[in-house]
Design an enzyme around this catalytic site. Sequence first.
Site, PDB file in Angstrom:
ATOM      1  N   GLU A 151       7.482   3.790  -0.371  1.00  0.00           N
ATOM      2  CA  GLU A 151       8.084   2.844   0.463  1.00  0.00           C
ATOM      3  C   GLU A 151       8.551   1.607  -0.290  1.00  0.00           C
ATOM      4  O   GLU A 151       8.019   0.583  -0.260  1.00  0.00           O
ATOM      5  CB  GLU A 151       6.982   2.452   1.435  1.00  0.00           C
ATOM      6  CG  GLU A 151       6.538   3.629   2.449  1.00  0.00           C
ATOM      7  CD  GLU A 151       5.310   3.261   3.353  1.00  0.00           C
ATOM      8  OE1 GLU A 151       5.069   1.791   3.398  1.00  0.00           O
ATOM      9  OE2 GLU A 151       4.873   3.949   4.085  1.00  0.00           O
ATOM     10  N   GLU A 263       5.031  13.272   6.793  1.00  0.00           N
ATOM     11  CA  GLU A 263       3.909  12.629   7.428  1.00  0.00           C
ATOM     12  C   GLU A 263       4.249  12.679   9.049  1.00  0.00           C
ATOM     13  O   GLU A 263       3.903  11.530   9.886  1.00  0.00           O
ATOM     14  CB  GLU A 263       3.895  11.048   7.143  1.00  0.00           C
ATOM     15  CG  GLU A 263       3.578  10.787   5.805  1.00  0.00           C
ATOM     16  CD  GLU A 263       3.269   9.407   4.772  1.00  0.00           C
ATOM     17  OE1 GLU A 263       2.794   8.918   5.895  1.00  0.00           O
ATOM     18  OE2 GLU A 263       3.496   9.304   3.904  1.00  0.00           O
TER      19      GLU A 263
HETATM   20  C1  XIL Z   1      -2.402   5.669   6.086  1.00  0.00           C
HETATM   21  C2  XIL Z   1      -3.809   6.637   6.005  1.00  0.00           C
HETATM   22  O1  XIL Z   1      -3.434   7.621   7.108  1.00  0.00           O
HETATM   23  C3  XIL Z   1      -5.045   5.674   6.330  1.00  0.00           C
HETATM   24  O2  XIL Z   1      -6.267   6.606   6.495  1.00  0.00           O
HETATM   25  C4  XIL Z   1      -5.196   4.540   5.620  1.00  0.00           C
HETATM   26  O3  XIL Z   1      -6.079   3.823   5.988  1.00  0.00           O
HETATM   27  C5  XIL Z   1      -3.592   3.891   5.213  1.00  0.00           C
HETATM   28  O4  XIL Z   1      -2.759   4.820   4.953  1.00  0.00           O
HETATM   29  N1  XIL Z   1       2.478   5.803   5.425  1.00  0.00           N
HETATM   30  C6  XIL Z   1       2.038   6.268   4.212  1.00  0.00           C
HETATM   31  C7  XIL Z   1       0.648   6.695   4.428  1.00  0.00           C
HETATM   32  O5  XIL Z   1       3.055   6.570   3.328  1.00  0.00           O
HETATM   33  O6  XIL Z   1       0.076   6.569   2.915  1.00  0.00           O
HETATM   34  C8  XIL Z   1       0.001   5.896   5.312  1.00  0.00           C
HETATM   35  O7  XIL Z   1      -1.378   6.584   5.440  1.00  0.00           O
HETATM   36  C9  XIL Z   1       0.593   5.886   6.985  1.00  0.00           C
HETATM   37  C10 XIL Z   1       1.983   5.257   6.579  1.00  0.00           C
END
Ligand code: XIL
Length: 347
Positions: A151, A263
């Site tokens: 990101e 994701e």
């Molecule tokens: C999120 C996790 O799912 C949570 O458990 C944590 O508290 C915060 O991060 N984009 C990403 C991930 O790249 O690392 C994030 O994951 C969700 C958004």
Amino acid sequence: MRKLVLLISITALVWGLTSGQETPSLRDLATERGLFVGAAIQSEYLNESDYAETVAREFNMIATEWETKMDAIHISKGVFDFNRTDRMVNFAEENGMAVRGHTLIWHRQFPTWLDPNDYDRDEAIALMRDYIYTVVGRYQGRIQYWDVVNEAITDNGTFRTTPWYRMIGEEYVDLAFQFAHEADPDAVLFYNDFAAEAMNMKSDTIYNMVAGMLERGVPIHGVGLQAHLTLGTTRTGSNAAVDEVIENMTRLGELGLEVHITELDVKFSRGSDPRRQELQAVDYQNMFEACLAVDACTTIVTWGVTDKYTWIRSDQGIEDAAPLLFDENYQPKPAYFAVVDVLQNGS
Ligand code: XIL
């Protein structure tokens, strides 16, 4: 026709499940296709038999959801805690699964003890190098894929002013990949981001950024598209329109890069259409069909295993969120059967 195929697939699968006949799992079907289908996991839930059994049966890859991020590992200056990541990597190895390490350099889950104002540029570069060498070096050969930088680009196509950006400047991205490659020359290194699945200003910026990295000889091997979707966004004209996702993945592949959907989850707002689970299945179907349509797309990871532990409940406070393939009781949902249908009958 497709609804008929889906109905037949669901019937066959339910019959198989009830008759005790071995029916192919997602993992079986994905492996047959030479595809990785994974899930983000959390180490504490591996102590639950349903959780561990579902992961091992249905997926051939894990991703580390939050416990391999800097604040969870680099717990104070010079002090590292690998216990939770060790637990997840050991589980993957015990079950013959690949591992996506998520993520080395990110602006969130940034250690609270680390004040960027305490570091000049050279000190920040040394800190980054030491951290990446320590983490990637420890898992050399055991974590095959890394989200090196996560990101770094904003929705309007500019560099996000993260702590790393403020300490080092834009070059922090190149340096992170260089250090990761030095620490494990065989690791497959990804840039990962959200809201850049389709053709838009952000995905254009990412495309140009990674093309420039390749021209400079930076060891980047792939781009991760997070695909945190909202119901219906894979429809034509929406922000993850599947035809544009295919176009975007294709152009990244033409650069010689691998593409992972990293994701995937599909959330819906409260009070949305009562047929929401069937609509959710269409979005999952679309994303799997898109990946199968592009040679460069080799992996799809869902951001969690069961709705019970989705980050959308824990982090976004939507208590009834149901964005994943398995419900709170680890029962497959219409989206699961839609994915099975694509993997069994898709192109
Ligand atoms: C999120 C996790 O799912 C949570 O458990 C944590 O508290 C915060 O991060 N984009 C990403 C991930 O790249 O690392 C994030 O994951 C969700 C958004």
